[in-house]
Write a protein that holds these residues in place. Structure first.
Motif, PDB file in Angstrom:
ATOM      1  N   UNK A  80       0.861  -1.180   0.000  1.00  0.00           N
ATOM      2  CA  UNK A  80       0.000   0.000   0.000  1.00  0.00           C
ATOM      3  C   UNK A  80       0.894   1.225   0.000  1.00  0.00           C
ATOM      4  N   UNK A  81       0.561   2.170  -0.889  1.00  0.00           N
ATOM      5  CA  UNK A  81       1.369   3.361  -1.094  1.00  0.00           C
ATOM      6  C   UNK A  81       0.455   4.580  -1.050  1.00  0.00           C
ATOM      7  N   UNK A  82       0.937   5.650  -0.427  1.00  0.00           N
ATOM      8  CA  UNK A  82       0.228   6.927  -0.466  1.00  0.00           C
ATOM      9  C   UNK A  82       1.050   7.884  -1.324  1.00  0.00           C
ATOM     10  N   UNK A  83       0.393   8.503  -2.295  1.00  0.00           N
ATOM     11  CA  UNK A  83       1.030   9.518  -3.132  1.00  0.00           C
ATOM     12  C   UNK A  83       0.138  10.750  -3.142  1.00  0.00           C
ATOM     13  N   UNK A  84       0.726  11.900  -3.451  1.00  0.00           N
ATOM     14  CA  UNK A  84      -0.064  13.134  -3.471  1.00  0.00           C
ATOM     15  C   UNK A  84      -1.141  13.112  -4.546  1.00  0.00           C
ATOM     16  N   UNK A  85      -0.765  12.715  -5.758  1.00  0.00           N
ATOM     17  CA  UNK A  85      -1.709  12.666  -6.872  1.00  0.00           C
ATOM     18  C   UNK A  85      -1.171  11.731  -7.946  1.00  0.00           C
ATOM     19  N   UNK A  86      -2.036  11.322  -8.890  1.00  0.00           N
ATOM     20  CA  UNK A  86      -1.569  10.454  -9.974  1.00  0.00           C
ATOM     21  C   UNK A  86      -0.465  11.118 -10.797  1.00  0.00           C
ATOM     22  N   UNK A  87       0.324  10.301 -11.488  1.00  0.00           N
ATOM     23  CA  UNK A  87       1.439  10.802 -12.295  1.00  0.00           C
ATOM     24  C   UNK A  87       1.008  11.834 -13.323  1.00  0.00           C
ATOM     25  N   UNK A  88      -0.209  11.709 -13.846  1.00  0.00           N
ATOM     26  CA  UNK A  88      -0.665  12.663 -14.864  1.00  0.00           C
ATOM     27  C   UNK A  88      -1.156  13.977 -14.259  1.00  0.00           C
ATOM     28  N   UNK A  89      -1.119  14.078 -12.931  1.00  0.00           N
ATOM     29  CA  UNK A  89      -1.504  15.319 -12.257  1.00  0.00           C
ATOM     30  C   UNK A  89      -2.987  15.489 -12.051  1.00  0.00           C
ATOM     31  N   UNK A  90      -3.786  14.543 -12.519  1.00  0.00           N
ATOM     32  CA  UNK A  90      -5.239  14.676 -12.382  1.00  0.00           C
ATOM     33  C   UNK A  90      -5.643  14.562 -10.917  1.00  0.00           C
ATOM     34  N   UNK A  91      -6.813  15.075 -10.624  1.00  0.00           N
ATOM     35  CA  UNK A  91      -7.308  15.065  -9.249  1.00  0.00           C
ATOM     36  C   UNK A  91      -8.647  14.348  -9.127  1.00  0.00           C
ATOM     37  N   UNK A  92      -8.991  13.541 -10.133  1.00  0.00           N
ATOM     38  CA  UNK A  92     -10.279  12.858 -10.074  1.00  0.00           C
ATOM     39  C   UNK A  92     -10.155  11.370  -9.745  1.00  0.00           C
ATOM     40  N   UNK A  93      -8.936  10.882  -9.539  1.00  0.00           N
ATOM     41  CA  UNK A  93      -8.708   9.481  -9.214  1.00  0.00           C
ATOM     42  C   UNK A  93      -8.299   9.387  -7.745  1.00  0.00           C
ATOM     43  N   UNK A  94      -9.079   8.649  -6.951  1.00  0.00           N
ATOM     44  CA  UNK A  94      -8.811   8.541  -5.518  1.00  0.00           C
ATOM     45  C   UNK A  94      -7.828   7.431  -5.188  1.00  0.00           C
ATOM     46  N   UNK A  95      -7.823   6.388  -6.010  1.00  0.00           N
ATOM     47  CA  UNK A  95      -6.933   5.264  -5.754  1.00  0.00           C
ATOM     48  C   UNK A  95      -6.695   4.465  -7.014  1.00  0.00           C
ATOM     49  N   UNK A  96      -5.748   3.524  -6.921  1.00  0.00           N
ATOM     50  CA  UNK A  96      -5.390   2.725  -8.083  1.00  0.00           C
ATOM     51  C   UNK A  96      -4.870   1.373  -7.615  1.00  0.00           C
ATOM     52  N   UNK A  97      -5.346   0.326  -8.273  1.00  0.00           N
ATOM     53  CA  UNK A  97      -4.757  -1.005  -8.085  1.00  0.00           C
ATOM     54  C   UNK A  97      -3.865  -1.260  -9.283  1.00  0.00           C
ATOM     55  N   UNK A 110      -4.224  14.239  -2.372  1.00  0.00           N
ATOM     56  CA  UNK A 110      -4.857  15.487  -2.796  1.00  0.00           C
ATOM     57  C   UNK A 110      -6.274  15.297  -3.346  1.00  0.00           C
ATOM     58  N   UNK A 111      -6.532  14.293  -4.189  1.00  0.00           N
ATOM     59  CA  UNK A 111      -7.912  14.094  -4.632  1.00  0.00           C
ATOM     60  C   UNK A 111      -8.873  13.812  -3.470  1.00  0.00           C
ATOM     61  N   UNK A 112      -8.403  13.061  -2.466  1.00  0.00           N
ATOM     62  CA  UNK A 112      -9.248  12.820  -1.294  1.00  0.00           C
ATOM     63  C   UNK A 112      -9.543  14.123  -0.555  1.00  0.00           C
ATOM     64  N   UNK A 113      -8.513  14.945  -0.380  1.00  0.00           N
ATOM     65  CA  UNK A 113      -8.717  16.201   0.347  1.00  0.00           C
ATOM     66  C   UNK A 113      -9.623  17.161  -0.421  1.00  0.00           C
TER      67      UNK A 113
END
Length: 123
Positions: A40-57, A82-85
């Protein structure tokens, strides 16, 4: 982060990681005991910079593990801070959303797709 992306709720990275750990620890054992070779990893945001994805498998679902070999890198479940916040107004709402995200991404590990998760109310 631009002014149009102002966070509804603010929490530093360390506190968010602790919240994710607490949410993971609170999940029922039968959900997490079957997880094999997953981090399990926490990152600020997806690599593409989008803010509409909360998580990824990112990995091979159990239903596809016949193609899984020895020495594979661990699968990853990523939770984006960031998307969660942006989506949550307070800590209670944030805890609920992180819980939902964890269950959703863990379900992908077990081979459950987005359509079925939507039917179950986890999408």
């Amino acid at each position: 982060m631009s002014s149009s992306e102002a966070l509804m709720f603010e929490m530093d990275a360390e506190s968010f990681e602790a919240l994710v750990r607490d949410a993971l620890d609170a999940l029922p054992d039968d959900i997490v005991d079957g997880l094999d070779n997953v981090v399990f990893v926490v990152e600020d945001r997806p690599d593409d910079g989008s803010l509409d994805l909360l998580g990824l498998y990112d990995g091979w679902a159990l239903t596809e593990r016949d193609r899984y070999g020895l020495g594979e890198l661990p699968d990853r479940i990523v939770v984006y801070r960031e998307p969660h916040l942006l989506a949550c107004a307070d800590e209670g709402e944030l805890r609920d959303e992180v819980h939902t995200t964890l269950v959703h991404e863990i379900a992908h590990f077990y081979g459950i797709d987005d359509a079925r998760l939507h039917e179950l109310g986890w999408a």
